[in-house]
Design an enzyme around this catalytic site. Sequence first.
Site, mmCIF file in Angstrom:
data_model
loop_
_atom_site.group_PDB
_atom_site.id
_atom_site.type_symbol
_atom_site.label_atom_id
_atom_site.label_comp_id
_atom_site.label_asym_id
_atom_site.label_seq_id
_atom_site.Cartn_x
_atom_site.Cartn_y
_atom_site.Cartn_z
ATOM 1 N N LEU A 1 -31.136 -7.390 5.356
ATOM 2 C CA LEU A 1 -30.290 -8.565 5.181
ATOM 3 C C LEU A 1 -29.578 -8.470 3.844
ATOM 4 O O LEU A 1 -30.147 -8.003 2.856
ATOM 5 C CB LEU A 1 -31.163 -9.824 5.219
ATOM 6 C CG LEU A 1 -30.507 -11.184 4.931
ATOM 7 C CD1 LEU A 1 -31.225 -12.283 5.703
ATOM 8 C CD2 LEU A 1 -30.504 -11.546 3.447
ATOM 9 N N HIS B 1 0.835 -1.202 0.000
ATOM 10 C CA HIS B 1 0.000 0.000 0.000
ATOM 11 C C HIS B 1 0.875 1.261 0.000
ATOM 12 O O HIS B 1 0.595 2.236 -0.696
ATOM 13 C CB HIS B 1 -0.915 -0.035 1.232
ATOM 14 C CG HIS B 1 -1.752 1.190 1.393
ATOM 15 N ND1 HIS B 1 -1.883 1.850 2.587
ATOM 16 C CD2 HIS B 1 -2.499 1.899 0.497
ATOM 17 C CE1 HIS B 1 -2.677 2.898 2.427
ATOM 18 N NE2 HIS B 1 -3.060 2.952 1.178
ATOM 19 N N GLU C 1 2.184 1.877 -3.400
ATOM 20 C CA GLU C 1 1.151 2.491 -4.257
ATOM 21 C C GLU C 1 1.140 4.019 -4.065
ATOM 22 O O GLU C 1 1.026 4.774 -5.019
ATOM 23 C CB GLU C 1 -0.209 1.869 -3.918
ATOM 24 C CG GLU C 1 -1.402 2.554 -4.534
ATOM 25 C CD GLU C 1 -2.422 2.994 -3.499
ATOM 26 O OE1 GLU C 1 -2.697 4.219 -3.408
ATOM 27 O OE2 GLU C 1 -2.946 2.119 -2.775
ATOM 28 N N LYS D 1 -23.198 10.541 -19.874
ATOM 29 C CA LYS D 1 -22.839 9.174 -20.260
ATOM 30 C C LYS D 1 -24.077 8.280 -20.320
ATOM 31 O O LYS D 1 -24.117 7.310 -21.053
ATOM 32 C CB LYS D 1 -21.862 8.567 -19.242
ATOM 33 C CG LYS D 1 -20.582 9.347 -19.038
ATOM 34 C CD LYS D 1 -19.559 9.047 -20.109
ATOM 35 C CE LYS D 1 -18.292 9.838 -19.898
ATOM 36 N NZ LYS D 1 -18.449 11.280 -20.026
ATOM 37 N N GLY E 1 -24.027 -12.806 0.098
ATOM 38 C CA GLY E 1 -23.171 -12.935 -1.086
ATOM 39 C C GLY E 1 -21.733 -13.138 -0.663
ATOM 40 O O GLY E 1 -21.438 -13.252 0.530
ATOM 41 N N GLU F 1 -4.117 8.049 6.814
ATOM 42 C CA GLU F 1 -5.194 7.268 6.186
ATOM 43 C C GLU F 1 -5.668 6.194 7.167
ATOM 44 O O GLU F 1 -6.862 5.968 7.354
ATOM 45 C CB GLU F 1 -4.683 6.637 4.887
ATOM 46 C CG GLU F 1 -5.725 5.833 4.147
ATOM 47 C CD GLU F 1 -5.217 5.268 2.816
ATOM 48 O OE1 GLU F 1 -5.956 4.473 2.227
ATOM 49 O OE2 GLU F 1 -4.096 5.620 2.373
ATOM 50 N N LYS G 1 -20.394 15.348 -22.370
ATOM 51 C CA LYS G 1 -21.728 14.824 -22.636
ATOM 52 C C LYS G 1 -22.157 13.885 -21.507
ATOM 53 O O LYS G 1 -21.308 13.279 -20.852
ATOM 54 C CB LYS G 1 -21.718 14.051 -23.969
ATOM 55 C CG LYS G 1 -21.382 14.935 -25.172
ATOM 56 C CD LYS G 1 -21.635 14.234 -26.489
ATOM 57 C CE LYS G 1 -20.525 13.282 -26.896
ATOM 58 N NZ LYS G 1 -19.345 13.906 -27.458
#
Length: 998
Positions: free
Chosen positions: A330, A79, A82, A874, A333, A160, A872
């Site tokens: 609820l 991290h 990055e 999308k 997944g 962070e 424009k």
Amino acid sequence: GAATQALPPSPMSNGTPNQAYPITPIKSFSDKREYRIVNLKNELNAILISDPDSDKAGAALDVHVGHFSDPELLPGLAHFLEHMLFMGTKKFPSENLYSQLVSKHGGRSNAFTSTENTNYYFDVVPDKLEVILELFAGFFTEPLFTPSATEREMKAVHSENAQNLQNDAWRQFQLLKTTSNPKHPFSKFGTGNLQTLRDAPKEKGVDTRSELLKFHKKFYSANIMKLCILGKQSLDDLEKLAVKYFSDVENKSVAVPTWPSLPFPKEDMGFLFKIVPIKDLRRLDLMWPMPPVRGHYKKKPNSLLSHLLGHEGQGSILSALKNKGWANELSAGLNQECTSFSAFAVSIDLTPKGLENYEGILKIIYQYVRVVKRATDKQWEDIFAECRDVAAMNFRFKGKESPFSYTSSVAGKMQKYNLPDVLEGPYKYEKLDLKLVREYVDTMNPRNMRVHLVSHDFKEKTTEKEMWYETEYSREKISEELIKVLESLPESKEVALPSKNEFIATEFSLVSQKTEGKATAKTYPKKIVDEPGLIAWHKTDDIFYKPKGQVYLSFSSPLLFASPRATVLTDLFTTSTEESLAEYTYDAEIASLSYNLSKTKKGLQLKVQGYNDKLDVLLFKVVEKIKRLEVEPSVFDRLKERVTRQYKDFTKQQPYRHALHNQARCLEMNYWSVQSKIEEIKSITVEELQAFAKTVCSLGDLEMLVFGNFSEKKAAEMVRKVQKILDVKPLAPAQRCQLRCVQLTPGTTYTLQKKGYNENDVNSCVCALYQIGEETYPVLARHSMLGHLIREPAFDQLRTKEQLGYSVFSVATNVVGSLGLLILVQSPSKGAKYLDDRVEAFVQMYREALTSMGEATFEANRTALIKKKAEKDKTMAQEANRHWGKILYKEYSFDKVDREIEELKKLTRQDVVDFFDKHIGIGATRAKLSTQVFGKGAQIPGVEKKGAGDEGASKAEKPKDEAEEKIPPVPKDTASQIEVKDFDDFVRTMPLFPAFLR
């Protein structure tokens, strides 16, 4: 069996090509962009996306390495790397050149690190794609990682992490990790902080910077990278860019990292964890580890199970729990999805009664699993067909994404799907594999589960503390007795598989047809009804040509928020309406047809959107419910408790939210405090809500927009039917809502200082608002230009150079018609007064940058801003939303952007300098409101005398370390100083701008 196989190799893993390039991926019927996937000589796969109509270009690169690969000694290294890549390369050593140029050319950039991937992405005006691409490519070939940037950027990572310490989602994720198998990298701490990146390595004689270089050298290899470039150019030209800038990325023939062990071995299952949250949460999370699912994306066993267990219609788990008064919400997944394992979770928001009966909840879940296990082949075929049809419909009529997020997600998907399927993969249901589905269902057994119970009730009853976030918890083995009960449950009448979904659209014909080759002029909504109490607008879609629509309804009434109590009743009213429709509308939601009922600053707003085929059925049903809401006493108690908790949770949000709330309370009429709502809700009864519900539609003004694949005749019919159902008496002109903003006095600085609402949060925050005043087109142009110019320098100075904190942003704002410039800084180490001083020092310093800015730089920024404004829409929803914004607050200036662009074209640098001097720089014409929130340990100057001994940060003291000595000095604010003590008094005694809502 098939279920436990690892992922099939992607077409280019470790240099064994098994298919011919270039590859053309399967794309949506609606997608006019062109795609090509190529394989560079260094085995880097790149997908090129040519879109001549795009008003932005962009690129993304995903590396198949994340924090699972952090060295044992350096948690957070991936991290941190990055963060560091942005900070200069050999060819372009300047530290903020990349972010400076991206911003100058109207773009944005970002990156994220996950368990097994790191993803970098940006967008920019199309003709500057190559300029940025060259800089971007250098991240992967020759980053500098200068020692001074390394030192400073550690603080950004630390900030962070500090910002996440009071966040329940982060805390519970890390608890799951820390208590998993220590031999598996899932157990690592991925964010990092000063302790893990600076202090601990130093003690062990490890140099973090050389470890960064080592990590980059080892893992940043072309063969595990996926690149996505999107631009207006042809595919051939985009391919040339990919070859030119990315062929030099070294191919180290790295294997994608794998781990032999599992994070949740059998012996660790069957445990119950009791966890103390920060917010007043009450949840049950049940998790089953499963074999990896990535290789099965064409069969989607996990999606089928998520569809069934997460269903909310009749016969569902949630429906059974609500009937008992045990649960509010609820979801079900995958909650972990990695190359070598996955995990499936059912998460339930509990009522107090549900918490007491958590064993009863487990029984209902397993009774439902029993129904799923006994489903016949025919039932599975029907379920699969329904999921497949909805997914195919959504893929066929998919909207267009913005290049910024699209490039990032496509690059990430190239790591997960076979390359021809990179676009269609998430929507692909090729064939039902019953054997496979049943293998996944078999993992849903009580001996393979882990249960988390989350509640404040466990305070002071826990025995352990998680090491990174200090979350209090305890764990116990689930009794064999309970497991046996769950394994042999009898059949139950309470749960059943879902019935056929009647909301799935079948009619896709279009009202207006595309005329090829003819450039069409811009069209705007047309007023089709204008009478007392009702105005209606309509526009048939003439841009996107999809069988979709949006209907908006605004119901304006001052009764709905005339007092804190009325506001609370309105909240309970919308929550109760949604609750009473939940089972009915869930099928519509699955079929991509949804509604949203919310509060605006002037009343209620209803938005219904999706495929137009059955949209009116849903619209009338919801409107009917608004008019005739009945609330059951038992349901009322459950919802009242839930709304109360939502109010109380506000105190545990990020301090910058509190600062913005306090700012709004100083500026807006009828902006009630959360405290007053918590007081009022205590005494509200079901009878009072029922009586309120009957009066909601008695008096008010309606305004509607029917947008999309609807003819004017159909639109008028819908409008009249809604009018008939609601049957509202119009407001008299004097009763109409007026939105007004407090007018701050020029030459004055107002300061509001408060302690944070969450006494355990160390973060302090300042919200410095420079008020500009009423909107006119010349003012608007200057306002947005200054907002555009100042954004990157503010971030660079206050975050990158001074490292005050992770959250730093500046934005051009509009508070009910009054413009302003807002600069916000949140810090874990400095008090809010100190932060305010730093903002003032920056503002003063920025004036020099503005006055010395070269003409070419100003022009480039202005051009980028104009292009951004002229972008424009999308999607159809985006266009509809834009028009609705003008209707809701009765502006009706549908061509506002074009008029603002006309003003921007005339704008000079001197105009912006004069504007800055008038409104932002210290002086007799500036009006500033500084809203300050002081975190734990930071003291409000002059209020609390010496105690904790660390008020230093909240005084403008002499900075200690060298890096800070270069920071600009704090100028003296010569304006008259006013301290705001009481919100309500302040708003009542101040002058107001003219009403925003006529």
